[in-house]
Design an enzyme around this catalytic site. Sequence first.
Site, PDB file in Angstrom:
ATOM      1  CE1 TYR A 172      -3.205  -2.812   0.061  1.00 31.81           C
ATOM      2  CE2 TYR A 172      -3.938  -2.101   2.216  1.00 31.81           C
ATOM      3  CZ  TYR A 172      -4.063  -2.933   1.131  1.00 31.81           C
ATOM      4  OH  TYR A 172      -5.051  -3.881   1.108  1.00 31.81           O
ATOM      5  CE  LYS A 178       0.949 -17.573  -2.452  1.00 34.39           C
ATOM      6  NZ  LYS A 178       0.084 -18.739  -2.297  1.00 34.39           N
ATOM      7  CG  ASP A 191      -2.520 -19.866  -0.551  1.00 32.96           C
ATOM      8  OD1 ASP A 191      -1.734 -19.716   0.417  1.00 32.96           O
ATOM      9  OD2 ASP A 191      -2.213 -20.519  -1.558  1.00 32.96           O
ATOM     10  CG  ASP A 237      -7.257  -4.213   3.952  1.00 32.64           C
ATOM     11  OD1 ASP A 237      -8.257  -4.175   4.678  1.00 32.64           O
ATOM     12  OD2 ASP A 237      -7.107  -3.484   2.949  1.00 32.64           O
ATOM     13  CG  ASP A 277     -12.500  -6.527   6.175  1.00 31.29           C
ATOM     14  OD1 ASP A 277     -12.273  -5.943   7.257  1.00 31.29           O
ATOM     15  OD2 ASP A 277     -12.843  -5.940   5.140  1.00 31.29           O
TER      16      ASP A 277
END
Length: 356
Positions: A142, A191, A223, A247, A251
């Site tokens: 980001y 990852k 994942d 992020d 959620d």
Amino acid sequence: MEYKIAVVPGDGIGPDVIEETLKVLDRVGDKYGHTFKYTKYLAGGAALDETGEPLPQDTLEGCKNSDAVLLGAVGGPKWDNFPGEKRPEQALLGLRKNLGLFANLRPALLFEALKEACPLKPEIIGKGLDICVVRELTGGIYFGEKGFKATEYGKGAYDVKIYSEGEVKRIAKIAFDMAMKRSRKVTNVDKANILESSRLWRRVVEEVAVDYPEVELNHMYVDNAAMQLIRDPKQFDVIVTGNMFGDILSDEASMITGSIGMLPSASLGVGNFGMYEPVHGSAPDIAGQDKANPMATILSAAMMLRYNFNLSEEADIIEAAVKSVLDQGYRTGDIMSKGMKLAGTKKIGQLIINEI
Ligand code: NAD
């Protein structure tokens, strides 16, 4: 004691939920002899309308000069088509970056009274859930270099993900410190099978882990973590991860607790300074209608008392009041179920105050 709090109501339901939260804080202040001094500042769409900037300098300075920041939510359809740097979300990114808030703590706690709201099968959640996602907030993709470049398929765009050892070390320490106060388990999510930045991240997390021999550390690819959160969420205690993965996963963890209207968050910087805000957005569909659930923001204020001001007893009493109101069967629309009592934002605020 007097505490200086910068209050940023923002847009949509932000002002609705902040109003109730300040009343709850005042009640706690009366009970324990503290003065919470609020100064209100504009950010997001409200600031764009007034000043043309999502994060006016005055807001930034005011937040920097306070003891803590309490924020509602920003954004809404009115500003959706504004160009990148003029979007309301820039206020959040700007506050996090300029206030040095590098760690986002999101407890995903499923209250026993709300077990029915959890979309997972009862046998998966057992007696309830208590996961805390610790997300790195000021680095990664980001904030990396971004731009456009020509590709053989036409115009392309890119965002670079970069993490430094120092950034990983400080967030890992926060995660391990939290785990020491909880079930002593940290799951690092990355990852590392694909990304170089994840391999560096994983190495540094392992180095920090050496200082916490009592904490069990395991690693998981993002994942797989997304699947495991649904398949077997009870395996998690503290999850530590980077900005974008965090992020998304926070959620997801939120939703298994049933309602976004219940979830608080804290963004911590260096020393005893943080910004406290609900996980939900500005919910323009219900703004100003006395329908918003104020509990996420009220619980965020409890986190502020605990982490920012070291007022654990005061934080406990707010959390117990929320639990008690739920146990009595009161619900806002987002968490309503059969046989419960529907209540608006103000009523829920008042019921919580009555319990303190
Ligand atoms: P949202 O969280 O605002 O709303 C999603 C759904 O949940 C809506 O149906 C809403 O009514 C409901 N909801 C959310 N909070 C609730 C509460 N406290 N009580 C009852 N119901 C609640 O997410 P969205 O619809 O994707 O985004 C709306 C706006 O909020 C967008 O402009 C988005 O950019 C912004 N946003 C801001 C933040 C923030 O300020 N931290 C976070 C996410 C989204």
